[in-house]
Design an enzyme around this catalytic site. Structure first.
Site, PDB file in Angstrom:
ATOM      1  N   HIS A  99       0.838  -1.205   0.000  1.00 54.64           N
ATOM      2  CA  HIS A  99       0.000   0.000   0.000  1.00 54.64           C
ATOM      3  C   HIS A  99       0.869   1.249   0.000  1.00 54.64           C
ATOM      4  CE1 HIS A  99       0.256   0.897   4.432  1.00 54.64           C
ATOM      5  NE2 HIS A  99       0.350  -0.417   4.549  1.00 54.64           N
ATOM      6  N   ASP A 150      -0.453   4.322   0.737  1.00 55.06           N
ATOM      7  CA  ASP A 150      -0.962   5.351   1.661  1.00 55.06           C
ATOM      8  C   ASP A 150      -0.288   5.184   3.022  1.00 55.06           C
ATOM      9  OD1 ASP A 150      -2.375   2.913   2.191  1.00 55.06           O
ATOM     10  OD2 ASP A 150      -3.974   4.019   3.206  1.00 55.06           O
ATOM     11  N   ASP A 201       6.106   1.303   6.950  1.00 54.22           N
ATOM     12  CA  ASP A 201       4.689   0.950   6.734  1.00 54.22           C
ATOM     13  C   ASP A 201       4.052   1.860   5.709  1.00 54.22           C
ATOM     14  OD1 ASP A 201       2.085   0.109   6.916  1.00 54.22           O
ATOM     15  OD2 ASP A 201       1.701   1.013   8.861  1.00 54.22           O
ATOM     16  N   GLU A 246      -5.229   1.256   2.606  1.00 49.02           N
ATOM     17  CA  GLU A 246      -5.002   0.220   3.618  1.00 49.02           C
ATOM     18  C   GLU A 246      -5.184   0.783   5.010  1.00 49.02           C
ATOM     19  OE1 GLU A 246      -3.083  -2.595   6.373  1.00 49.02           O
ATOM     20  OE2 GLU A 246      -2.600  -0.487   6.092  1.00 49.02           O
ATOM     21  N   GLU A 247      -4.737   2.019   5.212  1.00 50.25           N
ATOM     22  CA  GLU A 247      -4.789   2.609   6.551  1.00 50.25           C
ATOM     23  C   GLU A 247      -6.199   3.061   6.934  1.00 50.25           C
ATOM     24  OE1 GLU A 247      -2.412   1.980   8.289  1.00 50.25           O
ATOM     25  OE2 GLU A 247      -0.502   2.159   7.233  1.00 50.25           O
TER      26      GLU A 247
HETATM   27 ZN   LIG Z   1       0.804  -1.190   6.454  1.00 48.67          ZN
END
Ligand SMILES: [Zn+2]
Length: 457
Positions: free
Chosen positions: A87, A89, A120, A154-155
């Site tokens: 991801h 984002d 992340d 995703e977040e």
């Molecule tokens: Zn992540």
């Protein structure tokens, strides 16, 4: 085996890989803030450009939220296909005052890159692109077929991913999925996560009289909903930490002796955990170690509770209602729908007379277990050994990763490779997020090795 020319290419390109990562990290692609919408799109386009430069057939797929980037390079029709998920984002950076350097002006310090998204998931996902680039700089084709799916939500719990997966099932067909969005067991001990816990999340409401009552006038004739709720909650766990719901443990695949030995061998730092948490004692189900309890055994927790008067001073009432939220972490092969049913049945059976109970199911996910004997998992283990210079440990993860359930359920892919290059103390979702550059480069090497390991020789 990774051909030597590719290893040389990767060694010679380390600085450029880092420079490119820094420019990816400078894009403030915070998916939850609407004012960052154009930044999120810029990050999607940045990834799309990378894929196109690598000769992928790639496109931006608009959704009602942020776009999905999907690309494929299928050079080898008779070879396996790997789907890579990542991801682009990131989490919001707040609280800003806790950052030692600005979250979207990444810097290198003491061998780490600091910035929002470092681990992340921009930094970890980017290793796949650079490994592919290094291979294609030397070879004309990739050793296997590769598909890349990168989302920008995703977040915020991937609201538009499931419909995309359903409507592109054929495009996304693959033999295995690789996701690097977690971490090693600890710094220097790489890991493959082969199990995730599932989740049952419910809300209970206990209703009594139709309005709050004077406790002097009516005390003694009605069931108090707050006390009824406390009675129910008090009966969910046995004193030894076992969950009291009948049938709850029936479907669990027991931990085998070799697996328990292996977990014991990981030398989990109990004292370190206590001091990190600021607690005197750890608690939980008796008969299991803390590492087993937090990753491989089911749990039940009350997440919140409300009801009655809690303002300043005294107010003599019998409240009309009370409520609580309860979550259960599930392990293979429990099924969240069945557990929800058992929970409902049990709680109804212990609800005191004089109140009514309402249960609402909020979230559910089934646990995941990937067989370690599986060929793709074995290939990943060999690849990590090549990239990190030591064999990975196999770990269970206490949380759930909803995308994994989606990939399994919608696409029917059973081989899910959860390969974390980061470290548990990288500060994902926290201020001063970071990623060790050595791990970044080891990740790139592992990905290159993975593509060769997955290719039948
Ligand atoms: Zn992540």
């Amino acid at each position: 085996m990774i051909p030597q020319g590719i290893l040389n290419k990767m060694d010679g390109s380390r600085q450029r890989y880092v420079d490119e990562l820094l420019s990816f990290l400078r894009i403030p692609s915070v998916s939850t803030y609407s004012q960052n919408g154009s930044d999120v799109r810029r990050a999607a386009e940045w990834v799309l450009n990378q894929l196109k430069r690598l000769g992928f057939q790639a496109k931006l797929y608009p959704t009602e939220g942020h776009p999905i980037v999907f690309g494929e390079r299928c050079d080898m029709p008779d070879r396996p296909t790997l789907l890579i998920y990542g991801h682009y984002d990131v989490q919001p950076p707040e609280p800003l005052e806790e950052w030692r350097t600005p979250p979207f002006q990444p810097i290198i310090q003491d061998g780490y890159v600091y910035g929002r998204g470092a681990t992340d998931d921009k930094g970890q996902f980017f290793t796949y692109l650079k490994a592919i680039e290094a291979i294609l700089a030397v070879e004309s084709k990739l050793p296997i077929n590769v598909k890349i799916l990168v989302e920008g939500e995703e977040e915020i719990s991937s609201p538009h991913l499931a419909p995309f997966l359903s409507s592109h099932q054929t495009d996304l067909k693959a033999d295995a999925v690789a996701i690097s969005d977690g971490s090693q067991f600890m710094q220097g001990i790489p890991a493959i996560t082969y199990s995730l816990r599932g989740l049952s999340y419910l809300q209970m409401e206990v209703n009594g009289p139709q309005f709050d009552l004077h406790s002097g006038v009516f005390g003694g004739v009605v069931t108090n909903p707050v006390q009824a709720l406390a009675t129910i909650l008090g009966k969910l766990l046995h004193p030894d930490g076992r969950i009291a719901i009948p049938g709850f443990y029936d479907d669990i695949v027991p931990l085998e002796a070799w697996e328990r030995d292996e977990m014991a061998g990981l030398r989990f730092d109990e004292e370190g955990l206590k001091s990190y948490l600021g607690v005197q004692d750890l608690a939980g189900e008796t008969g299991y170690t803390p590492l087993e309890r937090k990753t491989a055994r089911p749990t039940l927790d009350v997440n919140g509770i409300w009801g009655g008067f809690s303002g300043e001073g005294a107010k003599t009432i019998i409240p009309a209602k009370a409520g609580a939220k309860v979550s259960m972490r599930l392990v293979p092969n429990q099924n969240f729908r069945k557990i929800n049913g058992l929970f409902r049945e049990y709680v109804e059976s212990i609800t005191p007379a004089g109140v009514t109970l309402k249960i609402k199911e909020l979230h559910g996910a089934d646990p995941v277990l990937v067989s370690r004997d599986e060929v793709h998992v074995q290939a990943a283990a060999k690849a990590i050994e090549k990239g990190f210079g030591r064999a990975p440990v196999f770990i269970r993860e206490g949380g759930s990763i909803p995308i994994v359930n989606l990939l399994k359920e919608v696409l029917g892919i059973e081989s899910i490779l959860l390969l974390g290059w980061g470290s548990p103390d990288d500060g994902a979702h926290s201020p001063n997020e970071r990623f060790l550059l050595d791990d970044f480069h080891r990740g790139i090497r592992s990905v290159a090795a993975l593509l060769y390991e997955l290719s039948p020789s």
